[in-house]
Enzyme design. Structure first.
Site, PDB file in Angstrom:
ATOM      1  N   GLU A  14      -2.963  -0.904   6.411  1.00 33.61           N
ATOM      2  CA  GLU A  14      -1.798  -1.115   5.563  1.00 33.61           C
ATOM      3  C   GLU A  14      -1.701   0.141   4.710  1.00 33.61           C
ATOM      4  O   GLU A  14      -2.493   0.347   3.794  1.00 33.61           O
ATOM      5  CB  GLU A  14      -1.974  -2.338   4.649  1.00 33.61           C
ATOM      6  CG  GLU A  14      -0.716  -2.627   3.858  1.00 33.61           C
ATOM      7  CD  GLU A  14      -0.923  -2.861   2.370  1.00 33.61           C
ATOM      8  OE1 GLU A  14       0.018  -3.339   1.727  1.00 33.61           O
ATOM      9  OE2 GLU A  14      -2.001  -2.552   1.829  1.00 33.61           O
ATOM     10  N   ASP A  58      -6.649  -3.139   3.690  1.00 32.52           N
ATOM     11  CA  ASP A  58      -5.751  -3.208   2.539  1.00 32.52           C
ATOM     12  C   ASP A  58      -5.615  -1.835   1.867  1.00 32.52           C
ATOM     13  O   ASP A  58      -6.619  -1.127   1.680  1.00 32.52           O
ATOM     14  CB  ASP A  58      -6.332  -4.221   1.539  1.00 32.52           C
ATOM     15  CG  ASP A  58      -5.373  -4.573   0.435  1.00 32.52           C
ATOM     16  OD1 ASP A  58      -4.310  -5.142   0.739  1.00 32.52           O
ATOM     17  OD2 ASP A  58      -5.677  -4.280  -0.740  1.00 32.52           O
TER      18      ASP A  58
HETATM   19  C1  NOJ Z   1      -1.727  -4.988  -0.481  1.00 30.57           C
HETATM   20  C2  NOJ Z   1      -1.717  -6.469  -0.260  1.00 30.57           C
HETATM   21  O1  NOJ Z   1      -0.957  -6.741   0.876  1.00 30.57           O
HETATM   22  C3  NOJ Z   1      -1.161  -7.080  -1.511  1.00 30.57           C
HETATM   23  O2  NOJ Z   1      -0.884  -8.447  -1.358  1.00 30.57           O
HETATM   24  C4  NOJ Z   1      -2.134  -6.839  -2.630  1.00 30.57           C
HETATM   25  O3  NOJ Z   1      -1.583  -7.324  -3.842  1.00 30.57           O
HETATM   26  C5  NOJ Z   1      -2.418  -5.350  -2.796  1.00 30.57           C
HETATM   27  N1  NOJ Z   1      -2.646  -4.697  -1.546  1.00 30.57           N
HETATM   28  C6  NOJ Z   1      -3.656  -5.139  -3.634  1.00 30.57           C
HETATM   29  O4  NOJ Z   1      -4.784  -5.561  -2.929  1.00 30.57           O
END
Ligand code: NOJ
Length: 548
Positions: free
Chosen positions: A269, A206
């Protein structure tokens, strides 16, 4: 080494909304396990599970209070073990989510930090700072939370006096960790091993570009999404995103996963541009993959698509990594709705009842065409649950049911992400369209989901589900995900069309122009929509051909 991930199709399961086994209206791990055969039958290689760890659920589980257990609403650790074992039996790999930029404020570490004094080891695991101004009443810098509002919250010290501030790039209940602390490194190494030991085949990381902040936390005057709208150059980089030092963390993690057998993988991500910066996360001693959001945001236009596909393939090949492709996920408007607007007119943010509404038929038509283009590309593709049914965004959710913290922190200025997170339909005639046994759902489902339920599409020629199944079967058969180059066919590339050769298969896309005549002798393998009379490719349609 098999390196299965190089051309894998990974299916994202959003646990809250996939399948509910106990009728509480929220999906759970036993629900997912019971539906795994449907994913094996779809033909994907792996599932990625969004977080299912203990969490107050202020950000739908991306606020983790214990990284090595299971949130009771989703089940137990035994349920996680059962899920992984069942997936493996079915030939599916399992990628779990790891959230290393921030914990929940209910994490034992943050609670200990609140109880400890300024300057303590407990506080050093987060970004605690004294405030500026008189009495420290002004936040330490001007950073804004991605979800809206300031990125700092002030605490009360143990004696009740107004105290230090802590940094949170997201919700106030998601304090950012400080990766300067050796404790943080050790804790995450333990967590990675914990899930690797339980059989996880990889991790989705993440906000992987966020973990290191510029020393001194200097002000940053651009508060656009994810660090700003201004152009980022080598001389002007945001102090909170894509810092050089973050790569050292991934080298550490790569060594951890490489010590395991079974070809485990790491995918970032990371909302990082330009593509050459993103590719650096996938150098040989770092991560295996990074999500390609440039592909995701590219408008449905031939020139824009050609540009993004070329840049991605070339950029990834330069570091020896596979490109990745993604059209939908739990943070962005589903592509069946995003493409229902004139190209380039609509971004990724949510759609509310009083916004212009997408053209559902056009959106689905283009979404199917975009999917067939994506599934023929070299590299690894990510699917988001429900896109194989052609699900649209829920665009008429009333304010009172919304749960995304963005909606609250922006004082309703931003609609947020609830519309793509609605429980998915399995059976048109059942309560909650077969999502669970009780008819309850944590977000209401739109009526449009009934006719799109899986049982309505199963075995129905031409349905979106059958198109995905056929595409995944043919992709495997022809090795379409292999390789690291694109071979454009000049005579098929025009202002509104693209053609590319992928081994024995030629892919033709009409982005909205007049009917395209197929090359002589071509055998149609698969189409995203009906062909025109005379066998031409109509607008907003992709065709896979053989024998050209
Ligand atoms: C990216 C995640 O995909 C999202 O859903 C989340 O709100 C943020 N990171 C914070 O963790």
């Amino acid at each position: 080494m098999t390196e299965w991930w190089r051309d894998a199709v990974v299916y994202q399961v959003y646990p809250r909304s996939f399948a509910d086994s106990d009728g509480d209206g929220i999906g759970d791990l036993p629900g997912i396990t019971s539906r795994l055969p449907a994913l094996a039958a779809l033909g994907v290689d792996a599932v990625w599970l969004s977080p299912f760890y203990p969490s107050p659920q202020n950000d739908a589980g991306y606020d983790v209070s214990d990284y090595r257990d299971v949130e009771p609403i989703f089940g137990t650790l035994d349920d996680a073990d059962t899920l992984i074992a069942r997936a493996h039996e079915l030939g599916l790999r399992v990628v779990v989510d790891i959230v290393p930029n921030h914990t929940s404020s209910e994490h034992r570490w943050f609670q200990a930090a609140l109880a400890a004094a300024p300057g303590s080891r407990e506080r050093s695991r987060y970004h605690f700072q004294d405030g500026a101004g008189e009495g420290g009443s002004v936040p330490p810098n001007n950073w804004r939370s991605v979800f809206g509002g300031p990125a700092w919250t002030r605490v009360r010290e143990a004696d009740g006096s107004p105290g230090q501030w802590y940094l949170h790039m997201f919700d106030a209940t998601q304090p950012d960790l400080s990766w300067d602390s050796p404790d943080v490194h050790e804790e995450f190494a333990t967590t990675l091993r914990f899930w690797l030991d339980r059989g996880a085949d990889g991790f989705r990381i993440d906000v992987a570009h966020a973990m290191v902040k510029e020393p001194g936390l200097p002000d940053w005057d651009d508060d656009g999404p994810m660090g700003g709208t201004a152009e980022i150059t080598d001389d002007r980089r945001p102090p909170m995103w894509d810092r050089e030092e973050v790569h050292e963390i991934y080298r550490e993690w790569r060594r951890i996963v490489d010590a395991y057998d079974g070809d485990r993988m790491l995918v970032a991500e990371a909302w990082v541009t330009p593509y050459s910066r993103l590719a650096r996360y996938t150098r040989p001693d770092e991560l295996h993959q990074a999500f390609n959001f440039d592909h995701c945001v590219a408008p449905w236009q031939a020139a824009a698509q050609r540009e993004v596909l070329t840049t991605s393939v070339v950029g990834s090949a330069a570091v020896g990594a596979p490109a990745t492709w993604v059209l939908s996920n739990h943070d962005i408007v589903r592509h069946a709705s995003r493409f229902g607007f004139p190209p380039a007119s609509r971004g990724l943010g949510g759609i509310g009842p009083s916004d212009p509404q997408p053209d559902a038929e056009l959106g689905l038509r283009r979404a199917r065409a975009a999917t067939l283009l994506m599934l023929a590309l070299p590299g690894s593709a990510y699917l988001y649950q429900g896109e194989e049914l052609g699900l649209p965004e829920h665009t008429s959710l009333p304010g009172e049911v919304r749960q995304d913290p963005t909606w609250f922190r922006t004082h309703q200025a931003e609609i947020g992400r609830d519309g793509c997170r609605v429980p998915i339909p399995w059976a048109a005639g059942a309560p909650s369209y077969g999502f669970g046994p009780s008819g309850r759902t944590w977000l209401p489902q739109p009526e449009a989901y009934g006719p799109l339920a899986r049982d309505r599409q199963d075995g129905v020629a031409g349905s979106t589900l059958e198109m995905y199944r056929a595409a995944l079967r043919l992709r495997r058969e022809y090795g379409l995900g292999r390789g690291d180059s694109l071979d454009w066919v000049p005579e098929l590339c025009g202002e509104q069309s693209l053609g590319l050769r992928r081994g024995d298969v030629t892919v033709v896309v009409n982005f909205g122009g007049p009917d395209l005549t197929l090359p002589l002798g071509a055998q149609v393998l698969l189409t995203s929509g009906a062909m025109s009379g005379g066998g031409a490719v109509p607008s907003d349609t992709t065709v896979w051909l053989r024998g050209t």
